[in-house]
Every structure is written in structure tokens, then in C-alpha cells.
Design a protein around this motif. Structure first.
Motif, mmCIF file in Angstrom:
data_model
loop_
_atom_site.group_PDB
_atom_site.id
_atom_site.type_symbol
_atom_site.label_atom_id
_atom_site.label_comp_id
_atom_site.label_asym_id
_atom_site.label_seq_id
_atom_site.Cartn_x
_atom_site.Cartn_y
_atom_site.Cartn_z
ATOM 1 N N GLN A 69 8.502 -0.455 -3.698
ATOM 2 C CA GLN A 69 7.977 -1.141 -2.521
ATOM 3 C C GLN A 69 6.837 -0.345 -1.891
ATOM 4 O O GLN A 69 5.795 -0.914 -1.545
ATOM 5 C CB GLN A 69 9.081 -1.369 -1.487
ATOM 6 C CG GLN A 69 8.578 -2.126 -0.277
ATOM 7 C CD GLN A 69 9.696 -2.542 0.646
ATOM 8 O OE1 GLN A 69 10.870 -2.394 0.342
ATOM 9 N NE2 GLN A 69 9.330 -3.092 1.781
ATOM 10 N N GLU A 70 7.002 0.954 -1.777
ATOM 11 C CA GLU A 70 5.942 1.794 -1.210
ATOM 12 C C GLU A 70 4.677 1.731 -2.058
ATOM 13 O O GLU A 70 3.568 1.611 -1.529
ATOM 14 C CB GLU A 70 6.416 3.240 -1.088
ATOM 15 C CG GLU A 70 5.401 4.151 -0.480
ATOM 16 C CD GLU A 70 5.882 5.590 -0.363
ATOM 17 O OE1 GLU A 70 5.015 6.483 -0.234
ATOM 18 O OE2 GLU A 70 7.095 5.833 -0.412
ATOM 19 N N MET A 71 4.822 1.772 -3.392
ATOM 20 C CA MET A 71 3.669 1.714 -4.291
ATOM 21 C C MET A 71 2.924 0.394 -4.149
ATOM 22 O O MET A 71 1.700 0.357 -4.038
ATOM 23 C CB MET A 71 4.136 1.928 -5.733
ATOM 24 C CG MET A 71 3.064 1.799 -6.792
ATOM 25 S SD MET A 71 2.813 0.106 -7.420
ATOM 26 C CE MET A 71 4.401 -0.246 -8.163
ATOM 27 N N VAL A 72 3.658 -0.718 -4.134
ATOM 28 C CA VAL A 72 3.028 -2.038 -4.029
ATOM 29 C C VAL A 72 2.312 -2.170 -2.687
ATOM 30 O O VAL A 72 1.173 -2.644 -2.621
ATOM 31 C CB VAL A 72 4.063 -3.167 -4.230
ATOM 32 C CG1 VAL A 72 3.476 -4.518 -3.877
ATOM 33 C CG2 VAL A 72 4.565 -3.166 -5.674
ATOM 34 N N GLU A 73 2.941 -1.744 -1.624
ATOM 35 C CA GLU A 73 2.318 -1.823 -0.305
ATOM 36 C C GLU A 73 1.052 -0.976 -0.231
ATOM 37 O O GLU A 73 0.031 -1.412 0.311
ATOM 38 C CB GLU A 73 3.309 -1.410 0.777
ATOM 39 C CG GLU A 73 4.393 -2.453 0.996
ATOM 40 C CD GLU A 73 5.457 -2.024 1.999
ATOM 41 O OE1 GLU A 73 5.341 -0.926 2.605
ATOM 42 O OE2 GLU A 73 6.418 -2.790 2.171
ATOM 43 N N ARG A 74 1.101 0.238 -0.777
ATOM 44 C CA ARG A 74 -0.092 1.100 -0.782
ATOM 45 C C ARG A 74 -1.215 0.485 -1.607
ATOM 46 O O ARG A 74 -2.385 0.535 -1.223
ATOM 47 C CB ARG A 74 0.244 2.480 -1.340
ATOM 48 C CG ARG A 74 0.888 3.391 -0.364
ATOM 49 C CD ARG A 74 1.037 4.754 -0.989
ATOM 50 N NE ARG A 74 1.504 5.699 -0.001
ATOM 51 C CZ ARG A 74 1.772 6.961 -0.247
ATOM 52 N NH1 ARG A 74 1.616 7.429 -1.481
ATOM 53 N NH2 ARG A 74 2.184 7.749 0.690
#
Length: 115
Positions: free
Chosen positions: A43-48
Motif C-alpha cells: 500500500q505504501e509503495m502504490v501510494e508513493r
């Protein structure tokens, strides 16, 4: 040298695909398999990626003869040992990426089997 050749081949394929379909600019992010170890890290990777203007994710889903997706043939990665058996990292990436308008391409290392 092999990494450079692989990178050049992958980029050539993306650029060729872009010209064939007349697509908009491809702003891709290479995502190594260690990023897929948990739903939170995905989730953090996709958001970034979305926040920083990327529109495409090239996601490593097979690194050393193991799978970061449900597979009948490849063993599940040991890096996923702390996750429930039903956790499918690739499916999770696809779900989150689609919700942010990102394309996803699976990246497979086909010959590397061990350290």
C-alpha cells in the motif's frame, strides 16, 4: 552485465509497446520483490508511486525460483512466511494499483534459482 542487458531489453519492450499503441508517456517504477512482503508495504509503495507521478509499476513477482503470487508450479517465497497463506502479493498490487489508475507489469527472473 546481465542486469544491464535485462534492463535494456525491458525498457526496449516498453518503448516499443508505447509506440505501437500510441500510448501516453510511460513513467515506470521498478518494484523489487522485497517490497511485496506485506499488505502495508504494498500500500505504501502504490501510494508513493501515484503521489510521485508514476503511471506504471514493473513488479518483480519471481526472484529466486519463488513466487509472490499464487502458483501451481513455483513455491511461495520464504519472505512471505509471516503472512497468511491466502495473502497474494500480486493480486494485492493489482487491486491497489487499479484503484489509483496505475498499470502493472509482472517482472519474472526466469533463470536465477538460488543465492
Amino acid at each position: 552485465m546481465k542486469k544491464v542487458v535485462t534492463l535494456c531489453l525491458a525498457l526496449s519492450c516498453l518503448l516499443a509497446a508505447q509506440s505501437w499503441i500510441g500510448a501516453k508517456e510511460i513513467r515506470a517504477l521498478w518494484v523489487v520483490r522485497t517490497t511485496l512482503q506485506s499488505p502495508d508495504s504494498i500500500q505504501e509503495m502504490v501510494e508513493r508511486a501515484a503521489r510521485n507521478g508514476f503511471n506504471t509499476l514493473i513488479v518483480q513477482v519471481r526472484g529466486r525460483g519463488d513466487a509472490f503470487y499464487r502458483s501451481r508450479w513455483e513455491p511461495r517465497s520464504d519472505l512471505l512466511k509471516d503472512q497468511p497463506a491466502e495473502f497474494d502479493p500480486l493480486a494485492h498490487v493489482l487491486k491497489l494499483a487499479r484503484s489509483r489508475g496505475l498499470q502493472v507489469h509482472a517482472w519474472l527472473n526466469t533463470h536465477l534459482l538460488a543465492n
